[in-house]
Design an enzyme around this catalytic site. Sequence first.
Site, PDB file in Angstrom:
ATOM      1  CG  HIS A  17      -0.515   4.949  -0.803  1.00 24.19           C
ATOM      2  ND1 HIS A  17      -1.098   4.145  -1.754  1.00 24.19           N
ATOM      3  CD2 HIS A  17      -0.396   6.179  -1.367  1.00 24.19           C
ATOM      4  CE1 HIS A  17      -1.334   4.885  -2.839  1.00 24.19           C
ATOM      5  NE2 HIS A  17      -0.921   6.116  -2.624  1.00 24.19           N
ATOM      6  CE1 TYR A  67      -4.945   2.221  -1.416  1.00 25.00           C
ATOM      7  CE2 TYR A  67      -5.881   2.863   0.684  1.00 25.00           C
ATOM      8  CZ  TYR A  67      -4.795   2.481  -0.076  1.00 25.00           C
ATOM      9  OH  TYR A  67      -3.547   2.343   0.507  1.00 25.00           O
ATOM     10  CE  LYS A 107      -1.158   1.582   2.809  1.00 22.78           C
ATOM     11  NZ  LYS A 107      -1.476   0.283   2.146  1.00 22.78           N
ATOM     12  CG  ASN A 145       0.609  -2.744   2.869  1.00 24.44           C
ATOM     13  OD1 ASN A 145      -0.021  -1.824   3.378  1.00 24.44           O
ATOM     14  ND2 ASN A 145       0.488  -3.079   1.598  1.00 24.44           N
ATOM     15  CD  GLU A 154      -2.421   8.014  -5.125  1.00 29.09           C
ATOM     16  OE1 GLU A 154      -2.928   6.903  -5.350  1.00 29.09           O
ATOM     17  OE2 GLU A 154      -1.231   8.163  -4.782  1.00 29.09           O
TER      18      GLU A 154
HETATM   19  P1  GTP Z   1      -0.860   1.062  -1.893  1.00 30.66           P
HETATM   20  O1  GTP Z   1       0.469   1.740  -2.022  1.00 30.66           O
HETATM   21  O2  GTP Z   1      -1.437   1.111  -0.505  1.00 30.66           O
HETATM   22  O3  GTP Z   1      -1.833   1.547  -2.954  1.00 30.66           O
HETATM   23  O4  GTP Z   1      -0.547  -0.473  -2.166  1.00 30.66           O
HETATM   24  P2  GTP Z   1      -0.197  -1.155  -3.556  1.00 30.66           P
HETATM   25  O5  GTP Z   1      -0.282  -0.174  -4.676  1.00 30.66           O
HETATM   26  O6  GTP Z   1       1.087  -1.882  -3.359  1.00 30.66           O
HETATM   27  O7  GTP Z   1      -1.372  -2.230  -3.690  1.00 30.66           O
HETATM   28  P3  GTP Z   1      -2.873  -1.991  -4.186  1.00 30.66           P
HETATM   29  O8  GTP Z   1      -3.066  -0.587  -4.653  1.00 30.66           O
HETATM   30  O9  GTP Z   1      -3.213  -3.088  -5.108  1.00 30.66           O
HETATM   31  O10 GTP Z   1      -3.695  -2.219  -2.838  1.00 30.66           O
HETATM   32  C1  GTP Z   1      -3.894  -1.160  -1.922  1.00 30.66           C
HETATM   33  C2  GTP Z   1      -3.799  -1.694  -0.523  1.00 30.66           C
HETATM   34  O11 GTP Z   1      -4.887  -2.572  -0.281  1.00 30.66           O
HETATM   35  C3  GTP Z   1      -2.567  -2.548  -0.214  1.00 30.66           C
HETATM   36  O12 GTP Z   1      -1.444  -1.793   0.106  1.00 30.66           O
HETATM   37  C4  GTP Z   1      -3.051  -3.333   0.977  1.00 30.66           C
HETATM   38  O13 GTP Z   1      -2.979  -2.561   2.177  1.00 30.66           O
HETATM   39  C5  GTP Z   1      -4.506  -3.570   0.628  1.00 30.66           C
HETATM   40  N1  GTP Z   1      -4.651  -4.878  -0.016  1.00 30.66           N
HETATM   41  C6  GTP Z   1      -4.321  -5.228  -1.283  1.00 30.66           C
HETATM   42  N2  GTP Z   1      -4.601  -6.516  -1.526  1.00 30.66           N
HETATM   43  C7  GTP Z   1      -5.124  -6.991  -0.367  1.00 30.66           C
HETATM   44  C8  GTP Z   1      -5.611  -8.268   0.037  1.00 30.66           C
HETATM   45  O14 GTP Z   1      -5.623  -9.223  -0.724  1.00 30.66           O
HETATM   46  N3  GTP Z   1      -6.081  -8.369   1.328  1.00 30.66           N
HETATM   47  C9  GTP Z   1      -6.081  -7.306   2.194  1.00 30.66           C
HETATM   48  N4  GTP Z   1      -6.549  -7.488   3.449  1.00 30.66           N
HETATM   49  N5  GTP Z   1      -5.622  -6.099   1.842  1.00 30.66           N
HETATM   50  C10 GTP Z   1      -5.166  -5.942   0.588  1.00 30.66           C
HETATM   51 MG    MG Z   2      -1.899   1.103  -4.969  1.00 32.07          MG
END
Ligand code: GTP
Ligand code: MG
Length: 150
Positions: free
Chosen positions: A115, A49, A9, A112, A126
């Site tokens: 991805h 997303y 990212k 974070n 993807e």
């Molecule tokens: P990805 O690998 O990026 O898809 O992350 P993930 O699979 O571990 O989590 P998810 O797909 O649920 O969420 C995608 C991304 O959205 C996360 O990696 C975060 O960067 C962001 N995100 C998720 N939850 C939150 C939240 O509560 N607040 C904020 N600011 N960002 C969030």
């Molecule tokens: Mg995810």
Amino acid sequence: TEQTYIMIKPDGVQRGLVGEIIARFEKRGFKLVALKLATPSKEHLEEHYKDLSSKPFFPRLIEYMMSGPVVCMVWEGLDAVKTGRAMLGATNPLASNPGTIRGDYALQVGMNVCHGSDAVETAKAEIELWFGKEGINQYKLASSSWVYEA
Ligand code: GTP
Ligand code: MG
């Protein structure tokens, strides 16, 4: 064999973590089959997303992902999707174990660093979205016979 889509990212790129993250996947034994630096459009990120479009943090997530270039990769190998997720760590870095990428390099969910695809089917979609049908390289990695049992 299985493939997963891993993306560094904008914060990961800006913080100089590109080499470190690639090195972890290389050293683990995975094979790099696609790689590019890209500045994706808003529409492209919204598609990536799309499952999160109803979440309150969605606009912030898209803005974050548009804040700079990202590194897009496809890694191939045994159980690549699940293992890739384990190497990234939990979504919220404070809950990520030390030794994982997020657990070593991040503190907050909105920054974070990386991805990873969450399922084999998601990975296929993807990979197609980011690299299309033709963007994946096929080759034999010389080290594979020292990574995989005969
Ligand atoms: P990805 O690998 O990026 O898809 O992350 P993930 O699979 O571990 O989590 P998810 O797909 O649920 O969420 C995608 C991304 O959205 C996360 O990696 C975060 O960067 C962001 N995100 C998720 N939850 C939150 C939240 O509560 N607040 C904020 N600011 N960002 C969030
Ligand atoms: Mg995810």
